[in-house]
Write an enzyme that holds these catalytic residues in place. Sequence first.
Site, PDB file in Angstrom:
ATOM      1  N   ASP A  63       0.845  -1.067   0.220  1.00 27.03           N
ATOM      2  CA  ASP A  63       0.072   0.025   0.129  1.00 27.03           C
ATOM      3  C   ASP A  63       0.833   1.310  -0.204  1.00 27.03           C
ATOM      4  O   ASP A  63       1.771   1.589   0.929  1.00 27.03           O
ATOM      5  CB  ASP A  63      -0.838   0.011   1.269  1.00 27.03           C
ATOM      6  CG  ASP A  63      -1.832   1.096   1.337  1.00 27.03           C
ATOM      7  OD1 ASP A  63      -1.471   2.088   0.621  1.00 27.03           O
ATOM      8  OD2 ASP A  63      -2.800   1.054   2.196  1.00 27.03           O
ATOM      9  N   TYR A 154      -7.781  15.440  -6.847  1.00 27.87           N
ATOM     10  CA  TYR A 154      -7.180  14.739  -8.261  1.00 27.87           C
ATOM     11  C   TYR A 154      -6.130  15.836  -8.783  1.00 27.87           C
ATOM     12  O   TYR A 154      -4.996  15.728  -8.816  1.00 27.87           O
ATOM     13  CB  TYR A 154      -7.939  14.369  -9.007  1.00 27.87           C
ATOM     14  CG  TYR A 154      -7.144  13.225 -10.106  1.00 27.87           C
ATOM     15  CD1 TYR A 154      -6.912  11.879  -9.746  1.00 27.87           C
ATOM     16  CD2 TYR A 154      -6.908  13.853 -11.283  1.00 27.87           C
ATOM     17  CE1 TYR A 154      -6.359  11.215 -10.661  1.00 27.87           C
ATOM     18  CE2 TYR A 154      -6.281  12.668 -12.125  1.00 27.87           C
ATOM     19  CZ  TYR A 154      -5.984  11.434 -11.900  1.00 27.87           C
ATOM     20  OH  TYR A 154      -5.234  10.812 -12.783  1.00 27.87           O
ATOM     21  N   LYS A 158      -2.304  15.881  -8.362  1.00 25.66           N
ATOM     22  CA  LYS A 158      -1.452  15.770  -9.736  1.00 25.66           C
ATOM     23  C   LYS A 158      -0.601  16.934  -9.867  1.00 25.66           C
ATOM     24  O   LYS A 158       0.673  16.753 -10.486  1.00 25.66           O
ATOM     25  CB  LYS A 158      -2.206  15.229 -10.662  1.00 25.66           C
ATOM     26  CG  LYS A 158      -2.828  13.907 -10.756  1.00 25.66           C
ATOM     27  CD  LYS A 158      -1.983  12.784 -10.723  1.00 25.66           C
ATOM     28  CE  LYS A 158      -2.770  11.502 -10.823  1.00 25.66           C
ATOM     29  NZ  LYS A 158      -1.699  10.415 -10.833  1.00 25.66           N
ATOM     30  N   LYS A 190      -7.527   4.360 -21.643  1.00 23.93           N
ATOM     31  CA  LYS A 190      -8.252   3.149 -21.599  1.00 23.93           C
ATOM     32  C   LYS A 190      -8.061   2.545 -20.492  1.00 23.93           C
ATOM     33  O   LYS A 190      -7.195   1.645 -20.657  1.00 23.93           O
ATOM     34  CB  LYS A 190      -8.644   2.720 -22.741  1.00 23.93           C
ATOM     35  CG  LYS A 190     -10.075   2.322 -23.345  1.00 23.93           C
ATOM     36  CD  LYS A 190      -9.950   1.354 -24.518  1.00 23.93           C
ATOM     37  CE  LYS A 190     -10.016   2.543 -25.685  1.00 23.93           C
ATOM     38  NZ  LYS A 190      -9.747   1.748 -26.986  1.00 23.93           N
ATOM     39  N   THR A 191      -8.586   2.411 -18.997  1.00 21.25           N
ATOM     40  CA  THR A 191      -8.288   1.609 -17.931  1.00 21.25           C
ATOM     41  C   THR A 191      -9.441   1.529 -16.990  1.00 21.25           C
ATOM     42  O   THR A 191     -10.343   2.306 -17.389  1.00 21.25           O
ATOM     43  CB  THR A 191      -6.947   2.373 -17.187  1.00 21.25           C
ATOM     44  OG1 THR A 191      -7.361   3.449 -16.423  1.00 21.25           O
ATOM     45  CG2 THR A 191      -5.869   2.792 -17.865  1.00 21.25           C
ATOM     46  N   PRO A 192      -9.253   0.492 -16.382  1.00 20.91           N
ATOM     47  CA  PRO A 192     -10.383   0.527 -15.265  1.00 20.91           C
ATOM     48  C   PRO A 192     -10.568   1.742 -14.308  1.00 20.91           C
ATOM     49  O   PRO A 192     -11.796   2.246 -14.258  1.00 20.91           O
ATOM     50  CB  PRO A 192      -9.863  -0.668 -14.238  1.00 20.91           C
ATOM     51  CG  PRO A 192      -9.060  -1.286 -15.119  1.00 20.91           C
ATOM     52  CD  PRO A 192      -8.054  -0.534 -16.155  1.00 20.91           C
TER      53      PRO A 192
HETATM   54  N1  NAD Z   1      -6.386   6.250 -16.971  1.00 21.52           N
HETATM   55  C1  NAD Z   1      -6.234   7.629 -17.365  1.00 21.52           C
HETATM   56  O1  NAD Z   1      -6.877   8.336 -17.961  1.00 21.52           O
HETATM   57  C2  NAD Z   1      -4.970   8.394 -16.430  1.00 21.52           C
HETATM   58  C3  NAD Z   1      -4.639   9.722 -17.076  1.00 21.52           C
HETATM   59  C4  NAD Z   1      -3.742  10.249 -16.516  1.00 21.52           C
HETATM   60  C5  NAD Z   1      -3.029   9.717 -15.437  1.00 21.52           C
HETATM   61  N2  NAD Z   1      -3.440   8.638 -14.975  1.00 21.52           N
HETATM   62  C6  NAD Z   1      -2.685   8.113 -13.764  1.00 21.52           C
HETATM   63  O2  NAD Z   1      -2.178   7.027 -14.038  1.00 21.52           O
HETATM   64  C7  NAD Z   1      -2.046   6.049 -12.989  1.00 21.52           C
HETATM   65  C8  NAD Z   1      -2.526   4.816 -13.234  1.00 21.52           C
HETATM   66  O3  NAD Z   1      -3.923   4.931 -13.301  1.00 21.52           O
HETATM   67  P1  NAD Z   1      -4.774   3.628 -14.213  1.00 21.52           P
HETATM   68  O4  NAD Z   1      -5.722   4.505 -15.182  1.00 21.52           O
HETATM   69  O5  NAD Z   1      -3.714   2.977 -14.909  1.00 21.52           O
HETATM   70  O6  NAD Z   1      -5.782   3.191 -13.014  1.00 21.52           O
HETATM   71  P2  NAD Z   1      -6.133   1.620 -12.573  1.00 21.52           P
HETATM   72  O7  NAD Z   1      -7.146   1.792 -11.589  1.00 21.52           O
HETATM   73  O8  NAD Z   1      -6.237   0.646 -13.778  1.00 21.52           O
HETATM   74  O9  NAD Z   1      -4.481   1.165 -11.872  1.00 21.52           O
HETATM   75  C9  NAD Z   1      -4.142   1.771 -10.644  1.00 21.52           C
HETATM   76  C10 NAD Z   1      -3.666   0.703 -10.019  1.00 21.52           C
HETATM   77  O10 NAD Z   1      -3.218   1.463  -8.713  1.00 21.52           O
HETATM   78  C11 NAD Z   1      -3.477   0.393  -7.444  1.00 21.52           C
HETATM   79  N3  NAD Z   1      -3.517   1.097  -6.282  1.00 21.52           N
HETATM   80  C12 NAD Z   1      -4.437   1.899  -6.028  1.00 21.52           C
HETATM   81  N4  NAD Z   1      -4.199   2.424  -4.671  1.00 21.52           N
HETATM   82  C13 NAD Z   1      -3.021   1.894  -4.383  1.00 21.52           C
HETATM   83  C14 NAD Z   1      -2.405   1.837  -3.101  1.00 21.52           C
HETATM   84  N5  NAD Z   1      -2.860   2.691  -1.966  1.00 21.52           N
HETATM   85  N6  NAD Z   1      -1.294   1.204  -3.022  1.00 21.52           N
HETATM   86  C15 NAD Z   1      -0.786   0.421  -4.084  1.00 21.52           C
HETATM   87  N7  NAD Z   1      -1.711   0.435  -5.239  1.00 21.52           N
HETATM   88  C16 NAD Z   1      -2.568   0.844  -5.227  1.00 21.52           C
HETATM   89  C17 NAD Z   1      -4.741  -0.370  -7.941  1.00 21.52           C
HETATM   90  O11 NAD Z   1      -4.755  -1.453  -7.277  1.00 21.52           O
HETATM   91  C18 NAD Z   1      -4.581  -0.651  -9.404  1.00 21.52           C
HETATM   92  O12 NAD Z   1      -3.995  -1.646  -9.651  1.00 21.52           O
HETATM   93  C19 NAD Z   1      -2.575   6.696 -11.543  1.00 21.52           C
HETATM   94  O13 NAD Z   1      -1.736   7.532 -10.871  1.00 21.52           O
HETATM   95  C20 NAD Z   1      -3.631   7.676 -12.458  1.00 21.52           C
HETATM   96  O14 NAD Z   1      -3.848   8.919 -11.813  1.00 21.52           O
HETATM   97  C21 NAD Z   1      -4.337   7.772 -15.487  1.00 21.52           C
END
Ligand code: NAD
Length: 253
Positions: A63, A154, A158, A190-192
Amino acid sequence: MSRLENKVAVVTGGASGIGAACCIALAEAGAKVVIADIQMDKAKSLQSRMHALGSQAEIFSCDVTAPAQWQALMAYTLEVFGRLDILVNNAGIAIVGTIEDVSLEDWNKTIAVNQTSVFLGTQQAIKVMKDSGGSIINISSIEGLVGNSLAVAYNAAKGAVRLLTKSAALHCGQQGYKIRVNSVHPGFVKTPLVEQAFSELPGDLAEQIVAAHPIGRIAEPEEIATTVVFLASEEASFMTGSELVVDGGYTAQ
Ligand SMILES: NC(=O)c1ccc[n+]([C@@H]2O[C@H](COP(=O)([O-])OP(=O)(O)OC[C@H]3O[C@@H](n4cnc5c(N)ncnc54)[C@H](O)[C@@H]3O)[C@@H](O)[C@H]2O)c1
């Protein structure tokens, strides 16, 4: 020789989305990877996929908001792979909320997972890398550059990651550490995380967000991972304290 041969990488939030794509891409470039996450089922299944591809990957439950778990992650990485060259501070969450309606609980949670984690990870990695050098890559967002009324916490986290990155990069340079620290600012991917956030948005806001990317779509996670591999590699040897925007033109307008 592969770009990241003999390198060891830790990716937080490595089990899903952008983090998982980074794990695969870093390993394809030759790195040994520690997938650090709290979703261990997902981490395990990614590890199996990576092993099937011939990659070296270990999983570790961490975590990223807990300092002791960071220490354990660093100790585990040194124990199994003997070194650390690359840290991708990627773990993150997205909670919808405006300045008027965000709760203190959601604010604190967002800051802990998206901002304090990057502080903890960067601090721990510098300790490990200060003699050997390395590359720290902090995943910020376009929302660390421009505002979004629906995501105040957020945005705040960020934006902080962007400048924390620059401060740490300057410090490493001043101390003579061969550690580069950079941030990456993806557009929507495109992610969860995005699927969940889109499902909470009112009206046709999700469609409007997609349309706000001049390239005509949102990104695939692999399109962010290529940037991370670049920053991890010697091809980015003169880059530190910089911010790489990978957003399909979102912030160009
Ligand atoms: N998807 C987007 O559009 C997007 C855009 C810009 C930035 N981001 C950033 O990219 C990163 C990844 O996002 P994503 O879209 O792949 O999300 P995601 O939800 O697919 O993956 C995030 C991962 O982080 C893990 N996580 C969450 N809390 C945690 C904790 N306390 N300790 C350890 N792991 C933890 C989750 O279990 C998950 O596996 C994030 O920092 C997000 O803010 C995403």
